[in-house]
Motif scaffolding. Sequence first.
Motif, PDB file in Angstrom:
ATOM      1  N   LYS A 100      33.918 -13.259 -10.548  1.00 50.98           N
ATOM      2  CA  LYS A 100      32.782 -12.401 -10.194  1.00 50.98           C
ATOM      3  C   LYS A 100      32.615 -11.275 -11.214  1.00 50.98           C
ATOM      4  CE  LYS A 100      29.581 -11.066  -7.346  1.00 50.98           C
ATOM      5  NZ  LYS A 100      28.387 -11.815  -7.098  1.00 50.98           N
TER       6      LYS A 100
ATOM      7  N   ASP B 180      32.956  -0.639  -0.775  1.00 52.12           N
ATOM      8  CA  ASP B 180      34.322  -1.069  -1.018  1.00 52.12           C
ATOM      9  C   ASP B 180      34.794  -0.274  -2.231  1.00 52.12           C
ATOM     10  OD1 ASP B 180      34.251  -2.949   1.018  1.00 52.12           O
ATOM     11  OD2 ASP B 180      33.956  -4.665  -0.325  1.00 52.12           O
TER      12      ASP B 180
ATOM     13  N   LYS C 250      38.298  -1.119   2.098  1.00 53.61           N
ATOM     14  CA  LYS C 250      37.146  -1.958   2.405  1.00 53.61           C
ATOM     15  C   LYS C 250      36.226  -1.279   3.414  1.00 53.61           C
ATOM     16  CE  LYS C 250      39.951  -5.426   3.447  1.00 53.61           C
ATOM     17  NZ  LYS C 250      40.434  -6.756   3.850  1.00 53.61           N
ATOM     18  N   ASN C 251      34.934  -1.508   3.228  1.00 51.65           N
ATOM     19  CA  ASN C 251      33.898  -1.078   4.165  1.00 51.65           C
ATOM     20  C   ASN C 251      34.062   0.394   4.570  1.00 51.65           C
ATOM     21  OD1 ASN C 251      31.539  -1.564   5.617  1.00 51.65           O
ATOM     22  ND2 ASN C 251      32.687  -1.994   7.482  1.00 51.65           N
TER      23      ASN C 251
ATOM     24  N   GLU D 296      22.628  -5.734  -5.684  1.00 54.00           N
ATOM     25  CA  GLU D 296      23.633  -6.787  -5.598  1.00 54.00           C
ATOM     26  C   GLU D 296      24.236  -6.994  -6.986  1.00 54.00           C
ATOM     27  OE1 GLU D 296      23.818 -11.497  -4.409  1.00 54.00           O
ATOM     28  OE2 GLU D 296      22.159 -10.288  -3.674  1.00 54.00           O
ATOM     29  N   ASP D 297      25.492  -7.290  -7.039  1.00 50.47           N
ATOM     30  CA  ASP D 297      26.215  -7.506  -8.306  1.00 50.47           C
ATOM     31  C   ASP D 297      26.247  -6.258  -9.178  1.00 50.47           C
ATOM     32  OD1 ASP D 297      26.671 -10.120  -7.528  1.00 50.47           O
ATOM     33  OD2 ASP D 297      24.916 -10.880  -8.567  1.00 50.47           O
TER      34      ASP D 297
ATOM     35  N   GLY E 227      31.762  -5.221   1.609  1.00 47.23           N
ATOM     36  CA  GLY E 227      31.794  -6.658   1.843  1.00 47.23           C
ATOM     37  C   GLY E 227      32.147  -7.475   0.612  1.00 47.23           C
ATOM     38  N   GLU E 228      32.050  -6.876  -0.578  1.00 47.49           N
ATOM     39  CA  GLU E 228      32.345  -7.613  -1.811  1.00 47.49           C
ATOM     40  C   GLU E 228      33.813  -8.028  -1.887  1.00 47.49           C
ATOM     41  OE1 GLU E 228      30.331  -8.723  -4.499  1.00 47.49           O
ATOM     42  OE2 GLU E 228      28.821  -8.329  -2.971  1.00 47.49           O
TER      43      GLU E 228
ATOM     44  N   GLU F 281      35.975  -8.706   0.575  1.00 47.26           N
ATOM     45  CA  GLU F 281      36.265  -9.847   1.456  1.00 47.26           C
ATOM     46  C   GLU F 281      35.545 -11.106   0.999  1.00 47.26           C
ATOM     47  OE1 GLU F 281      35.973  -9.289   5.657  1.00 47.26           O
ATOM     48  OE2 GLU F 281      37.404  -7.634   5.636  1.00 47.26           O
ATOM     49  N   LYS F 282      34.282 -10.964   0.596  1.00 48.21           N
ATOM     50  CA  LYS F 282      33.490 -12.129   0.183  1.00 48.21           C
ATOM     51  C   LYS F 282      34.106 -12.832  -1.019  1.00 48.21           C
ATOM     52  CE  LYS F 282      29.456 -11.332  -1.713  1.00 48.21           C
ATOM     53  NZ  LYS F 282      28.031 -10.966  -1.891  1.00 48.21           N
ATOM     54  N   ASN F 283      34.710 -12.057  -1.913  1.00 50.42           N
ATOM     55  CA  ASN F 283      35.258 -12.617  -3.146  1.00 50.42           C
ATOM     56  C   ASN F 283      36.787 -12.709  -3.149  1.00 50.42           C
ATOM     57  OD1 ASN F 283      32.784 -12.973  -4.896  1.00 50.42           O
ATOM     58  ND2 ASN F 283      32.541 -10.874  -4.191  1.00 50.42           N
TER      59      ASN F 283
END
Length: 150
Positions: A37, A88, A103-104, A62-63, A129-130, A132-134
């Motif tokens: 990522k 995060d 996180k969060n 995003e990103d 959320g980044e 956990e998502k990644n």
Amino acid sequence: IYFILLVLFVLLALGGFYRIQEKKIAAISPLVTIGAKTYFIEIANSDASREKGLSGRKMLNEDSGMLFIFSTPNQYGFWMKDTLIPLDMIWIGEDKHIVHIEKNVLPESYPTLYSPEEDALYVLELNAGEVEKNFFAVGDQVSIFLPESH
């Protein structure tokens, strides 16, 4: 049929041009990569820019993220003063490995101070959320690309 071929050729050429332009933008933008990522980042490397951080922002693309760069490693604390979006937070050591993650982190958590138990030279703030998502974790290698102007 020649007209259709001409239109297709122009569209393909334009598509290639835009991809080349995107790569040029990426090549001059500060980037942080963790695993597979990559994030386009803003830099906070002065006292004033670090103090302001992402405060007052109603959104973070995003990103995208913000990388706080310090001159010496330390256990830097962060809080959510005037920050409007959940984040995060990732502390990164001088060796460019993740040393701590929060996180969060919610805006209403202010004045709670978040800090690592190990020294860090960088702190990366991303949309909540980044992590956990990644599947980012302490110990993960981080690549930081800073164009010469930073």
